[in-house]
Scaffold this active site. Structure first.
Site, PDB file in Angstrom:
ATOM      1  N   LEU A 253      28.371  67.967  33.241  1.00 29.35           N
ATOM      2  CA  LEU A 253      27.930  68.792  32.122  1.00 29.35           C
ATOM      3  C   LEU A 253      27.442  70.156  32.616  1.00 29.35           C
ATOM      4  O   LEU A 253      26.766  70.263  33.644  1.00 29.35           O
ATOM      5  CB  LEU A 253      26.786  68.109  31.365  1.00 29.35           C
ATOM      6  CG  LEU A 253      27.137  66.868  30.548  1.00 29.35           C
ATOM      7  CD1 LEU A 253      25.874  66.087  30.206  1.00 29.35           C
ATOM      8  CD2 LEU A 253      27.894  67.247  29.279  1.00 29.35           C
ATOM      9  N   GLY A 281      27.317  63.713  40.162  1.00 29.94           N
ATOM     10  CA  GLY A 281      28.383  64.580  39.680  1.00 29.94           C
ATOM     11  C   GLY A 281      28.568  64.523  38.181  1.00 29.94           C
ATOM     12  O   GLY A 281      29.564  65.028  37.655  1.00 29.94           O
ATOM     13  N   LYS A 282      27.605  63.932  37.475  1.00 37.04           N
ATOM     14  CA  LYS A 282      27.718  63.820  36.024  1.00 37.04           C
ATOM     15  C   LYS A 282      27.128  65.036  35.307  1.00 37.04           C
ATOM     16  O   LYS A 282      27.417  65.275  34.133  1.00 37.04           O
ATOM     17  CB  LYS A 282      27.025  62.535  35.548  1.00 37.04           C
ATOM     18  CG  LYS A 282      27.685  61.279  36.125  1.00 37.04           C
ATOM     19  CD  LYS A 282      26.871  60.035  35.845  1.00 37.04           C
ATOM     20  CE  LYS A 282      27.513  58.808  36.511  1.00 37.04           C
ATOM     21  NZ  LYS A 282      26.701  57.591  36.353  1.00 37.04           N
ATOM     22  N   VAL A 283      26.298  65.786  36.006  1.00 37.60           N
ATOM     23  CA  VAL A 283      25.786  67.078  35.560  1.00 37.60           C
ATOM     24  C   VAL A 283      26.079  68.066  36.685  1.00 37.60           C
ATOM     25  O   VAL A 283      25.823  67.762  37.864  1.00 37.60           O
ATOM     26  CB  VAL A 283      24.273  67.032  35.271  1.00 37.60           C
ATOM     27  CG1 VAL A 283      23.727  68.424  34.980  1.00 37.60           C
ATOM     28  CG2 VAL A 283      23.992  66.104  34.087  1.00 37.60           C
TER      29      VAL A 283
END
Length: 317
Positions: A253, A281-283
């Protein structure tokens, strides 16, 4: 060497101050949750005005049992978000409250006494059994029956939410999501009354099935084509994680605001601040992100009112 920020300013509330003005004052307060409110508003405003941003809204089902449903509904009505990820409870409560009433209660009521009166308690909200189980059963069996008669033999959760939204009134957030073609994805749909009714319908209608893989096709089609993405996440659990999970496929994100009361020290996803998601690695590393430690029904109406005020004051192109 640690670099200090600007001097702490006292909050100055003037007569007639607007939500945006008050939250702006909170930004200079130095602490504690006030600065999170101000940062959160800035993130929502940037995300909302970024024309190349794919915007996610996630929330837990309990919020829909409260008056916060009205804010969620207005977000869908105004097309503030491109995709919604939530829990089955949100469908249950939106459907039930479209045809019956819930009541105000308190956290300290006698649950044994309530059970004797056929009343369920959800925090400080009272859910009469007549407004929930049987009602949802009757509505869902009717809705699915109509779909089956029209030739439908397989549904995704996005289909289920659309089917409900097409048959509820303007008080429903699912109604506005369906009307505005906003997909509502429910990865944990079997954990609730609506999901149970889908399962029940399948038992009596051979060949009818729930296909959750099709929801992944919807999300992949959105995420892989997004130049940037952002999310407002209200509460944790599966709705928050599914939002984060899918955004890892595009580098994380770029905007993220998480509103929660959960504690991070038990290692739970619900308690984890947004910055923890950077390590997965999700944000994205350079994302505009904040975690606001606040109860959503208190904080979100003010944030949303301030956001609408800011958007209305933007110069017209």
């Amino acid at each position: 060497m640690v670099e200090a920020g600007p001097p702490v300013r006292d909050i100055d509330i003037r007569e007639g101050a607007s939500p945006a003005a008050i939250i702006a004052e909170m930004g200079g307060a130095g602490g504690f949750g006030a600065t999170g409110m101000a940062a959160g508003l800035d993130i929502l405003h940037e995300m909302s005005t970024d024309s190349e941003c794919l915007r996610f809204l996630s929330f837990v089902g309990a919020t829909v049992s409260t008056g916060l449903r009205g804010v969620l509904r207005d977000m869908a009505r105004r097309k503030m978000f491109d995709v919604i990820i939530t829990t089955c409870g949100a469908l249950d409560h939106d459907l039930a409250r479209s045809f019956a009433d819930y009541n105000a209660g308190s956290f300290t009521m006698d649950d044994a006494e309530l059970a004797g009166q056929d009343i369920h308690r959800l925090g400080s909200v009272l859910v009469p059994s007549s407004s929930y189980g049987t009602l949802i059963e009757e509505k869902m069996q009717g809705f699915l029956g109509a779909e089956y008669e029209s030739g439908t033999r397989s549904v995704s959760t996005a289909d289920v939410t659309r089917i409900i939204g097409e048959r509820t009134g303007e008080g429903s957030f699912l109604h506005w999501a369906a009307k505005n073609s906003i997909p509502v994805i429910v990865p944990g749909i079997m954990d609730g009354a609506v999901g149970s009714q889908v399962w029940t319908f399948c038992q009596g209608h051979p060949g009818f099935s729930l296909d959750i893989v099709r929801d992944s096709e919807v999300l992949s089609g959105l995420v892989f084509g997004a130049k940037r993405s952002g999310a407002l996440m209200l509460g944790g659990g599966i709705s928050k994680h599914h939002t984060l999970w899918w955004n890892q496929y595009r580098g994380g994100l770029d905007y993220a605001l998480y509103v929660t009361t959960a504690d991070e020290h038990d290692g739970s996803l619900s308690g984890a601040p947004v910055r923890e998601a950077v390590s997965w690695g999700k944000v994205a590393r350079g994302a505009r992100q904040a975690t606001l430690r606040a109860e959503a029904t208190v904080a979100v109406p003010f944030l949303y009112a301030a956001l609408l005020e800011r958007l209305a004051s933007r110069p017209q192109a």
